[in-house]
Each structure stands twice: as structure tokens, then as C-alpha cells.
Design an enzyme around this catalytic site. Structure first.
Site, PDB file in Angstrom:
ATOM      1  N   CYS A 279       0.806  -1.222   0.000  1.00 14.02           N
ATOM      2  CA  CYS A 279       0.000   0.000   0.000  1.00 14.02           C
ATOM      3  C   CYS A 279       0.840   1.272   0.000  1.00 14.02           C
ATOM      4  CB  CYS A 279      -0.984  -0.007   1.170  1.00 14.02           C
ATOM      5  SG  CYS A 279      -0.238   0.106   2.816  1.00 14.02           S
ATOM      6  N   HIS A 327      -2.647   1.324   6.856  1.00 15.01           N
ATOM      7  CA  HIS A 327      -3.017   1.211   5.446  1.00 15.01           C
ATOM      8  C   HIS A 327      -3.192   2.603   4.868  1.00 15.01           C
ATOM      9  CE1 HIS A 327      -4.307  -0.943   1.886  1.00 15.01           C
ATOM     10  NE2 HIS A 327      -5.354  -0.137   1.782  1.00 15.01           N
ATOM     11  N   HIS A 339      -5.663   1.857  -4.402  1.00 18.16           N
ATOM     12  CA  HIS A 339      -4.777   1.310  -3.370  1.00 18.16           C
ATOM     13  C   HIS A 339      -4.366  -0.113  -3.706  1.00 18.16           C
ATOM     14  CE1 HIS A 339      -7.921  -1.054  -0.778  1.00 18.16           C
ATOM     15  NE2 HIS A 339      -8.338  -0.972  -2.022  1.00 18.16           N
TER      16      HIS A 339
END
Length: 384
Positions: A279, A327, A339
Site C-alpha cells: 500500500c 493502510h 490502493h
């Protein structure tokens, strides 16, 4: 579901529960999606006609998978942080080695100069300049010589002082290099520990998924998709999207173009492209392509980049998720992020509110005052 299949699934859930309990102390695993409403929860019993897992059993599997992949994400960012520190420490050690080399060369030159001075004195009969001066019968020579002796004294003292300082510098460089080496070794151990945690949790998740039959995996995927949709719908129902009207900067458009061009490439923990990403690897490389270097990990991006109110979000901004900032996705507009989700998935788009939002940060922050978010202030979180 047959007795044997039900037993396998129950055993798999038990195993991964144990793995989750054995996670590092103090680590909080927030569910990335809210649980289903009680009124919509199906019966816990399996369908006799199909023999497949009940919806309640699959919901338990979904939650456990979320926990495992969240734990893997936390460990991945720990790994990335250790990797970044190792790069910095290695670079520092190279600089120290260069300083030590130059310092040693300088010390050798100073020693040569001192040796040349000693040889000159030897060629003068071994007498120091002061003694030769006192033996002179010429008054003018005495006066001229006295000036030269003073200059010689100053030069000798300067040479000795420079040699002493150079030796002290070398000792300090060696001490610094030793400290950097110790940090590098500690970082290597932290990196290895994080890697072990990542692999253990991913293996447990894969074991749990492998206990499901194809039809059960498909139902599980639909459950996961519906959970994300519910979270996104709840986020949009606040009316937040009507307030988000920010326009991307030129750099922001470049970063978005890079990130969206990676759609379809696989997630891989620790990866920064170009074939795969995790990520924060995706977001950091997207902004690097736009000419703006940003921190490598999602936690560092959250800590170091300018925070803006969610209502002031614009394409290119980074949306940080979960209480531990484990994240990150890039906002691309219309309530959507791009993402790299997790192992087994590919870079994709998702609803910005499909996971719990911690806040928003801006890599290309300018001097304008964003609504309700002065420099250094945290974002409003009630909309996320």
C-alpha cells in the site's frame, strides 16, 4: 456441509484464532469493515441441500481473515520501516568510511611534514634553531633568525595541533561507525522478525481460505464486497461527498496518473514496483514519479505529511486508514481511492469510506489555509 468439511473449517478457524492471539502485544486489530446488521444475519445452520458453510460461519471466516491480513499489514509496515532505516544507516556508514579514509590520508600527510621537519633539524647538526641562533656572531643574523624561530615555533605548534585534532576526528568517526553498525544489526533483526510475522499471518489466512470450497469462496467474496459497500454507503450518507470539491494540483494529477496506471498489478508486501506494490509502496512511488519524495511507510506518511480536513480532500491526497495508520490509499476523486489492498489481491479502486478513515494527508501541501485544518492540526474524523 458434511461432518468432515465442517470439522476442517472449524479446525482452520481455531488455528487462525490462535495465530491472532499470539500476535505482538499491544497491537490492535481493527476490523476493516463493520459487521452485518443483526436483522440481516442468516441462520447459523448449514443448508442441507448444498452441504456448504452457513452464512454465519462464512461471516466468522471473513472477520478472521480481516484480522489476519490486518496483522500482516501492520507487520509489513514494520518491515518497511526497518528497511528504510537500514538504507539510511548504510548510507551513513559509507559517509563515515569516506571520512575515515580522508582523515587517515590527512594524518599521513601531517606525519610526512613532521618527519621532514625532523630531518631538516638533523641535517642542521642536530641542534635546535634556538641553539644555532645563540652561537651566531652577526647581530643582524640574530634578529632575522629570531623572527624565523618564532614562525617555526608557531608552525610546529600548528602542525602538532592539527595532527591531534585529526586523530581525535578519526577516533570519533570510528565510534560513530560502530554505533551505526549496532543500529544496522538491530534493524536487521527487527526486519527479520517482521518478515516472520508477515509470513506466519499470510500462511494462516491462506490455510483458512483453502479450507473453503469454490462455492464458499465465492460467497465469501460477495460477503466481503457487501461489507465494503455498506461501509462506503454509511460514509456517503453523511453528505460528505457534497463538501469535497478540491481540485488536484499539477503534481497531484501526475501522482494519480501513476497510481491508476498500476491497477491490476499484484500486491506484494515490501514491494515498491514496478511489477508489484504494497500500500505505501504504491503511494510513495506515485508521488516520487511526480517529483515529490515522501516517507516510505503509511505511519510515517501520517506523522510527517501535512494533515487536511476530509472535506478539503483533493485528488492526490493520501487517505490513512485504521487507528494504527497501517493502510493508505490515494484519493482520485468522486469518493474513490486507488490502493494496493492485501496479499492475493491486485492494485484496484475502492470507496474512500470502505475502511475506517484515520485522516487525510497532503504530500504537495501549499501555503493556503485549508478549512478547519491549520498547519499541524489533525483532521476531522467524524466523517470517516
Amino acid at each position: 456441509m458434511g461432518t468432515r468439511r465442517r470439522g476442517l473449517l472449524a479446525a482452520a478457524v481455531t488455528v487462525v484464532c490462535a495465530v491472532t492471539v499470539l500476535a505482538a502485544p499491544g497491537t490492535a486489530f481493527a476490523n476493516p469493515t463493520p459487521p452485518p446488521a443483526p436483522s440481516t444475519a442468516p441462520s447459523a445452520s448449514a443448508s442441507p441441500a448444498t452441504g456448504s458453510a452457513s452464512s454465519a460461519e462464512l461471516e466468522a471466516v471473513r472477520k478472521k481473515l480481516d484480522e489476519l491480513y490486518r496483522a500482516a499489514a501492520v507487520a509489513t509496515e514494520e518491515y518497511n520501516d526497518a528497511e528504510e532505516k537500514a538504507k539510511l544507516q548504510s548510507a551513513q556508514m559509507v559517509r563515515l568510511a569516506q571520512k575515515i579514509l580522508k582523515g587517515q590520508e590527512k594524518l599521513d600527510r601531517l606525519k610526512d611534514r613532521a618527519g621532514a621537519a625532523a630531518a631538516a633539524q638533523y641535517r642542521g647538526g642536530g641542534l635546535p634553531p634556538e641553539a644555532r641562533l645563540m652561537l651566531s656572531d652577526d647581530p643582524q643574523e640574530f634578529l632575522d633568525g629570531a623572527g624565523r624561530v618564532r614562525q617555526g615555533h608557531h608552525a610546529a605548534q600548528g602542525l602538532l595541533g592539527e595532527m591531534t585534532r585529526t586523530q581525535e576526528d578519526l577516533r570519533q568517526y570510528a565510534k560513530d561507525a560502530d554505533a551505526q553498525w549496532r543500529k544496522l544489526e538491530a534493524g536487521r533483526k527487527a526486519k527479520a522478525k517482521a518478515q516472520k510475522k508477515i509470513e506466519k499471518r499470510i500462511a494462516a489466512a491462506e490455510k483458512l481460505e483453502s479450507a473453503l470450497e469454490k462455492e464458499e469462496r465465492e460467497r465469501l467474496a460477495r460477503l466481503q464486497e457487501r461489507a465494503a459497500q455498506r461501509a462506503q454507503s454509511d460514509w456517503l450518507s453523511s453528505g460528505i461527498l457534497e463538501e469535497i470539491k478540491g481540485e488536484a494540483t499539477a503534481q497531484g494529477r501526475e501522482a494519480v496518473a501513476y497510481a491508476t496506471a498500476q491497477i491490476g498489478k499484484p500486491y506484494q508486501w515490501g514491494a515498491e514496483g514496478p511489477k508489484a506494490y504494497d500500500c505505501s509502496g504504491l503511494t510513495s512511488q506515485a508521488w516520487a514519479s511526480a517529483g515529490r519524495g515522501i516517507p516510505r511507510t503509511s505511519q510515517a506518511q501520517w506523522k510527517q505529511l501535512r494533515r487536511v480536513d476530509i472535506r478539503d480532500m483533493r485528488p492526490g491526497d493520501l487517505v490513512i486508514y485504521f487507528d494504527d495508520a497501517s493502510h493508505v490509499g490515494m484519493y482520485v476523486g468522486d469518493g474513490t481511492i486507488v490502493h494496493a489492498p492485501r496479499p492475493g489481491r491486485s492494485v484496484t479502486t475502492a470507496g474512500a469510506g470502505s475502511m475506517p478513515i484515520l485522516g487525510v494527508v497532503r504530500p504537495d501541501a501549499d501555503t493556503r489555509t485549508e478549512r478547519g485544518a491549520p498547519a499541524g492540526a489533525g483532521p476531522r474524523t467524524d466523517a470517516g
